[in-house]
Design an enzyme around this catalytic site. Structure first.
Site, PDB file in Angstrom:
ATOM      1  N   GLU A 147       0.811  -1.239   0.000  1.00  0.00           N
ATOM      2  CA  GLU A 147       0.000   0.000   0.000  1.00  0.00           C
ATOM      3  C   GLU A 147       0.836   1.278   0.000  1.00  0.00           C
ATOM      4  O   GLU A 147       0.599   2.172   0.803  1.00  0.00           O
ATOM      5  CB  GLU A 147      -0.967  -0.014   1.185  1.00  0.00           C
ATOM      6  CG  GLU A 147      -1.908  -1.198   1.166  1.00  0.00           C
ATOM      7  CD  GLU A 147      -2.909  -1.192   2.332  1.00  0.00           C
ATOM      8  OE1 GLU A 147      -2.783  -0.334   3.219  1.00  0.00           O
ATOM      9  OE2 GLU A 147      -3.800  -2.055   2.330  1.00  0.00           O
ATOM     10  N   HIS A 201     -10.456  -6.279  -2.296  1.00  0.00           N
ATOM     11  CA  HIS A 201     -11.509  -6.004  -1.304  1.00  0.00           C
ATOM     12  C   HIS A 201     -12.632  -5.263  -2.031  1.00  0.00           C
ATOM     13  O   HIS A 201     -12.502  -4.090  -2.363  1.00  0.00           O
ATOM     14  CB  HIS A 201     -10.964  -5.150  -0.158  1.00  0.00           C
ATOM     15  CG  HIS A 201      -9.920  -5.826   0.659  1.00  0.00           C
ATOM     16  ND1 HIS A 201     -10.192  -6.956   1.408  1.00  0.00           N
ATOM     17  CD2 HIS A 201      -8.611  -5.558   0.842  1.00  0.00           C
ATOM     18  CE1 HIS A 201      -9.080  -7.342   2.022  1.00  0.00           C
ATOM     19  NE2 HIS A 201      -8.110  -6.518   1.698  1.00  0.00           N
ATOM     20  N   ASP A 220     -12.157 -10.423  -0.679  1.00  0.00           N
ATOM     21  CA  ASP A 220     -13.459 -10.555  -0.018  1.00  0.00           C
ATOM     22  C   ASP A 220     -14.443  -9.654  -0.761  1.00  0.00           C
ATOM     23  O   ASP A 220     -14.057  -8.634  -1.332  1.00  0.00           O
ATOM     24  CB  ASP A 220     -13.438 -10.310   1.491  1.00  0.00           C
ATOM     25  CG  ASP A 220     -12.785  -9.023   1.943  1.00  0.00           C
ATOM     26  OD1 ASP A 220     -12.551  -8.125   1.114  1.00  0.00           O
ATOM     27  OD2 ASP A 220     -12.511  -8.906   3.141  1.00  0.00           O
ATOM     28  N   ASN A 272       2.191  -5.227  -3.140  1.00  0.00           N
ATOM     29  CA  ASN A 272       0.783  -5.529  -2.880  1.00  0.00           C
ATOM     30  C   ASN A 272       0.014  -4.232  -2.622  1.00  0.00           C
ATOM     31  O   ASN A 272       0.513  -3.351  -1.918  1.00  0.00           O
ATOM     32  CB  ASN A 272       0.718  -6.428  -1.632  1.00  0.00           C
ATOM     33  CG  ASN A 272      -0.635  -7.079  -1.392  1.00  0.00           C
ATOM     34  OD1 ASN A 272      -1.164  -7.743  -2.286  1.00  0.00           O
ATOM     35  ND2 ASN A 272      -1.185  -6.908  -0.194  1.00  0.00           N
ATOM     36  N   GLU A 309      -6.125 -10.795  -1.179  1.00  0.00           N
ATOM     37  CA  GLU A 309      -6.944 -10.577   0.031  1.00  0.00           C
ATOM     38  C   GLU A 309      -8.417 -10.525  -0.323  1.00  0.00           C
ATOM     39  O   GLU A 309      -9.170  -9.675   0.181  1.00  0.00           O
ATOM     40  CB  GLU A 309      -6.533  -9.268   0.734  1.00  0.00           C
ATOM     41  CG  GLU A 309      -5.058  -9.195   1.062  1.00  0.00           C
ATOM     42  CD  GLU A 309      -4.648  -7.923   1.803  1.00  0.00           C
ATOM     43  OE1 GLU A 309      -5.526  -7.189   2.305  1.00  0.00           O
ATOM     44  OE2 GLU A 309      -3.435  -7.670   1.881  1.00  0.00           O
TER      45      GLU A 309
HETATM   46  C1  XIL Z   1      -6.412  -6.334   8.293  1.00  0.00           C
HETATM   47  C2  XIL Z   1      -6.713  -7.511   9.201  1.00  0.00           C
HETATM   48  O1  XIL Z   1      -7.608  -8.370   8.537  1.00  0.00           O
HETATM   49  C3  XIL Z   1      -7.332  -7.019  10.490  1.00  0.00           C
HETATM   50  O2  XIL Z   1      -7.473  -8.089  11.421  1.00  0.00           O
HETATM   51  C4  XIL Z   1      -6.475  -5.922  11.104  1.00  0.00           C
HETATM   52  O3  XIL Z   1      -7.113  -5.386  12.252  1.00  0.00           O
HETATM   53  C5  XIL Z   1      -6.205  -4.823  10.105  1.00  0.00           C
HETATM   54  O4  XIL Z   1      -5.601  -5.381   8.947  1.00  0.00           O
HETATM   55  N1  XIL Z   1      -4.997  -4.598   3.701  1.00  0.00           N
HETATM   56  C6  XIL Z   1      -4.006  -5.463   4.147  1.00  0.00           C
HETATM   57  C7  XIL Z   1      -4.282  -6.357   5.306  1.00  0.00           C
HETATM   58  O5  XIL Z   1      -2.948  -5.550   3.519  1.00  0.00           O
HETATM   59  O6  XIL Z   1      -3.127  -6.576   6.083  1.00  0.00           O
HETATM   60  C8  XIL Z   1      -5.400  -5.834   6.166  1.00  0.00           C
HETATM   61  O7  XIL Z   1      -5.686  -6.803   7.169  1.00  0.00           O
HETATM   62  C9  XIL Z   1      -6.604  -5.495   5.333  1.00  0.00           C
HETATM   63  C10 XIL Z   1      -6.285  -4.423   4.331  1.00  0.00           C
END
Ligand code: XIL
Length: 302
Positions: A127, A206, A237, A170, A235
């Site tokens: 990020e 996401h 979802d 990432n 990641e």
């Molecule tokens: C999130 C976790 O799922 C949570 O448990 C934590 O409180 C915050 O981080 N981008 C990422 C992940 O790269 O590491 C994040 O994970 C979600 C967003």
């Protein structure tokens, strides 16, 4: 194939999930994880605040639990993440530039060294770019004190620390073709042109009603792959339920399978009840570990 992992493997891919050490003792959690997935990403356990809460003091017990569980099951492990502005202990931000550079490289060396030879891919930098149309880097202690070169330095340090690990950049909101993904694209293109070590780009995935699965996901993955890097959904979802959610998941799987260098998909959790989207239902298994329509859609698409 009748599980996500075996269906993905039949396509030459993996299907992974974020794993939280604290849930491994729950029988249904572990059973679902072990049955369905062949890759694991520690959800929080490898982050800077977890691994080096104070300078030079490293704690690996929670990360070890995830890595040991995954490897005992024959899963690949994605390392997440080494250099990120978030979940960063305050001591890091208080350092001056020279100290910060040393601390960043030491952190990479220590954490990657701990798991050397055990990690399939590392999210070296997470990020680093701003949202919106600027294409600019995000403000962080690393960016503000070390300048643009910190990303390249992190990747060079990482390559030396574990030469067998694939090194990934990432980010989120980079899934489609847009200003932010184009800025990342330019960075990766420059790295490849100059021989900066980078092997893969992770697209977090996401998605929700404000940020739906982009129609040009496949095209975006393909343009990165054409630079000579692997691409992965890291990641995933998708907020929602029922058929709409299932169709959206299937579109993501289809996009990945259409790109030769899309090597795998990771969903960001095993069950809705432990999703970081509190109150949301963005994953493939419900709170009782029953497979949702989204699960059936993914399995059918693989
Ligand atoms: C999130 C976790 O799922 C949570 O448990 C934590 O409180 C915050 O981080 N981008 C990422 C992940 O790269 O590491 C994040 O994970 C979600 C967003």
């Amino acid at each position: 194939a009748d599980t996500l992992g075996s269906a993905a493997a039949a396509q030459g891919r993996y299907f992974g999930t974020a794993v939280a050490a604290g849930h491994l003792g729950e029988a249904d959690y572990a059973a679902t994880l072990d049955r369905e997935f062949n890759s694991a990403t520690p959800e929080n356990e490898m982050k800077w605040d977890a691994t080096e809460p104070s300078r030079g003091t490293f704690t690996f017990s929670a990360a070890d639990r995830v890595v040991d569980h995954a490897r005992a099951q024959g899963m690949d492990v994605r390392g997440h993440t080494l250099v990120w502005h978030s979940q960063l202990p305050s001591w890091v931000g208080a350092l001056g530039a020279a100290d910060l550079r040393g601390a960043m490289n030491d952190h990479i060396n220590q954490v990657m060294g701990r798991y050397k030879g055990q990690i399939h891919s590392w999210d070296v930098v997470n990020e680093a770019f701003q949202d919106g149309d600027s294409g600019a880097r995000r403000s962080s202690p690393f960016q503000d004190k070390l300048g643009d070169g910190y990303i390249e330095e992190a990747f060079r340090t990482a390559r030396a620390a574990d030469p067998a690990a694939k090194l990934c950049y990432n980010d989120y909101n980079t899934d489609g073709v847009n200003a932010k993904s184009t800025a990342v694209y330019a960075m990766v293109k420059d790295f490849k042109a100059r021989g900066v070590p980078i092997d893969c780009v992770g697209f977090q995935g996401h998605f929700n009603s404000n940020s739906p699965v982009p129609a040009d996901l496949r095209a975006n993955l393909q343009r990165f792959a054409d630079l000579g890097v692997d691409v992965q959904i890291t990641e995933l979802d998708i907020e929602g339920s029922g058929t709409a959610q299932a169709d959206a998941y299937a579109r993501v799987v289809d996009a990945c399978l259409a790109v030769d260098r899309c090597t795998g998909i990771t969903v960001w959790g095993v069950t809705d009840k432990y999703s970081w989207r509190s109150g949301g239902t963005p994953l493939l298994f419900d709170g009782n570990y029953d497979a949702k329509p989204a699960y059936d859609a993914v399995l059918a698409a693989l």
